[in-house]
Design an enzyme around this catalytic site. Structure first.
Site, PDB file in Angstrom:
ATOM      1  NE  ARG A 155       5.861  -0.888  10.329  1.00 58.45           N
ATOM      2  CZ  ARG A 155       4.758  -0.780   9.629  1.00 58.45           C
ATOM      3  NH1 ARG A 155       4.780  -0.169   8.462  1.00 58.45           N
ATOM      4  NH2 ARG A 155       3.631  -1.281  10.062  1.00 58.45           N
TER       5      ARG A 155
ATOM      6  NE  ARG B  39       7.100  -3.049   6.399  1.00 58.45           N
ATOM      7  CZ  ARG B  39       5.790  -2.820   6.295  1.00 58.45           C
ATOM      8  NH1 ARG B  39       5.287  -2.316   5.182  1.00 58.45           N
ATOM      9  NH2 ARG B  39       4.973  -3.101   7.284  1.00 58.45           N
TER      10      ARG B  39
ATOM     11  NE  ARG C 243      -4.659  -1.539   9.720  1.00 59.59           N
ATOM     12  CZ  ARG C 243      -3.572  -0.929   9.244  1.00 59.59           C
ATOM     13  NH1 ARG C 243      -3.597   0.328   8.920  1.00 59.59           N
ATOM     14  NH2 ARG C 243      -2.453  -1.607   9.075  1.00 59.59           N
TER      15      ARG C 243
ATOM     16  CE  LYS D  39      -2.350  -1.000   3.827  1.00 59.46           C
ATOM     17  NZ  LYS D  39      -1.886  -2.352   4.216  1.00 59.46           N
TER      18      LYS D  39
ATOM     19  NE  ARG E  97       1.587  -5.261  11.429  1.00 61.09           N
ATOM     20  CZ  ARG E  97       2.719  -5.165  10.707  1.00 61.09           C
ATOM     21  NH1 ARG E  97       3.808  -5.818  11.069  1.00 61.09           N
ATOM     22  NH2 ARG E  97       2.737  -4.424   9.633  1.00 61.09           N
TER      23      ARG E  97
HETATM   24  P1  AMP Z   1       0.371   0.385   9.047  1.00 61.64           P
HETATM   25  O1  AMP Z   1       1.608   1.218   8.934  1.00 61.64           O
HETATM   26  O2  AMP Z   1      -0.757   0.904   8.208  1.00 61.64           O
HETATM   27  O3  AMP Z   1       0.633  -1.082   8.834  1.00 61.64           O
HETATM   28  O4  AMP Z   1      -0.134   0.539  10.563  1.00 61.64           O
HETATM   29  C1  AMP Z   1       0.675   0.110  11.665  1.00 61.64           C
HETATM   30  C2  AMP Z   1      -0.181  -0.053  12.904  1.00 61.64           C
HETATM   31  O5  AMP Z   1      -0.806   1.200  13.247  1.00 61.64           O
HETATM   32  C3  AMP Z   1      -1.332  -1.036  12.799  1.00 61.64           C
HETATM   33  O6  AMP Z   1      -0.919  -2.369  13.032  1.00 61.64           O
HETATM   34  C4  AMP Z   1      -2.286  -0.521  13.886  1.00 61.64           C
HETATM   35  O7  AMP Z   1      -1.824  -0.873  15.176  1.00 61.64           O
HETATM   36  C5  AMP Z   1      -2.120   0.995  13.754  1.00 61.64           C
HETATM   37  N1  AMP Z   1      -3.094   1.550  12.782  1.00 61.64           N
HETATM   38  C6  AMP Z   1      -2.797   2.123  11.578  1.00 61.64           C
HETATM   39  N2  AMP Z   1      -3.916   2.499  10.932  1.00 61.64           N
HETATM   40  C7  AMP Z   1      -4.951   2.149  11.744  1.00 61.64           C
HETATM   41  C8  AMP Z   1      -6.373   2.242  11.624  1.00 61.64           C
HETATM   42  N3  AMP Z   1      -6.954   2.756  10.529  1.00 61.64           N
HETATM   43  N4  AMP Z   1      -7.129   1.778  12.658  1.00 61.64           N
HETATM   44  C9  AMP Z   1      -6.559   1.275  13.774  1.00 61.64           C
HETATM   45  N5  AMP Z   1      -5.233   1.131  13.938  1.00 61.64           N
HETATM   46  C10 AMP Z   1      -4.423   1.559  12.943  1.00 61.64           C
END
Ligand code: AMP
Length: 189
Positions: free
Chosen positions: A134, A128, A89, A14, A145
């Protein structure tokens, strides 16, 4: 207004494809994950709360993330549109986004579902984690996740199909090939 939801499991590409979309279409980018990581880095209260969820591979509460989204959206001026990356999400978030855009006389133009098989997601995320450091890209958290993705996030596929916005994208292959499929879908809107 071009409002794009880029969707997919963790590791589906993404972020990478969002950068290309921004470069080609000149729209704003909201990555809720990036916003939260910036808050963690800055050591804010929100960052501390976010870290406790992110480290467990869990989603932040809907109300919290919807507020963050709304204020980021309001910070854009003279925008040609937005790419929503990592949001929504949950169904509650998708409903909130629909309402938020409707209040601004807008709607989601398309939802792009980057479809990548599970074994490939694991391989990409572990790589990654080694390269970027990260914290949530370790095997244990990745597994959590993916469970969260299947239980709370993947129902959005049917939700966006019902809303008439769904577009499947094959997320396997070269970055250029995937982007070509995305651009073709966007250009048809
Ligand atoms: P990402 O970088 O999009 O993979 O997000 C990393 C983490 O941030 C996720 O595993 C969630 O813990 C939190 N997070 C990001 N976006 C959301 C969302 N829309 N709703 C809830 N938690 C989020």
């Amino acid at each position: 207004m071009l409002n794009i939801v880029i969707f997919g499991a963790p590791g589906s590409g993404k972020g990478t494809q969002s950068e290309r979309i921004v470069a080609k279409y000149g729209i704003n980018h909201i990555s809720t994950g990036d916003v939260l990581r910036a808050q963690i880095k800055a050591g804010t209260e929100l960052g501390k709360t976010a870290k406790s969820y992110i480290d467990q591979g869990q989603l932040l509460p809907d109300e919290l993330i919807i507020d963050i989204l709304a204020s980021t959206l309001d910070s854009f001026q003279e925008s040609k549109g937005v790419i929503f990356d990592g949001f929504p999400r949950t169904i509650a978030q998708a409903e909130a986004l629909k309402k938020m855009l409707a209040e601004r006389g807008q709607e989601v133009s398309i939802m792009l579902d980057l479809d990548v098989p599970e074994d490939e997601l694991m391989t990409r995320l572990i790589k990654r984690g080694q390269e970027s450091g990260r914290a949530d890209d370790n095997e244990e958290t990745i597994k959590k996740r993916l469970v969260v993705y299947h239980s709370q996030t993947s129902p959005l596929i049917d939700w966006y199909k019902n809303d008439g916005k769904y577009q499947h994208i094959n997320g396997l292959g070269s970055m250029e090939g995937i982007f070509a499929e995305i651009a073709e879908a966007i250009d048809k809107i």
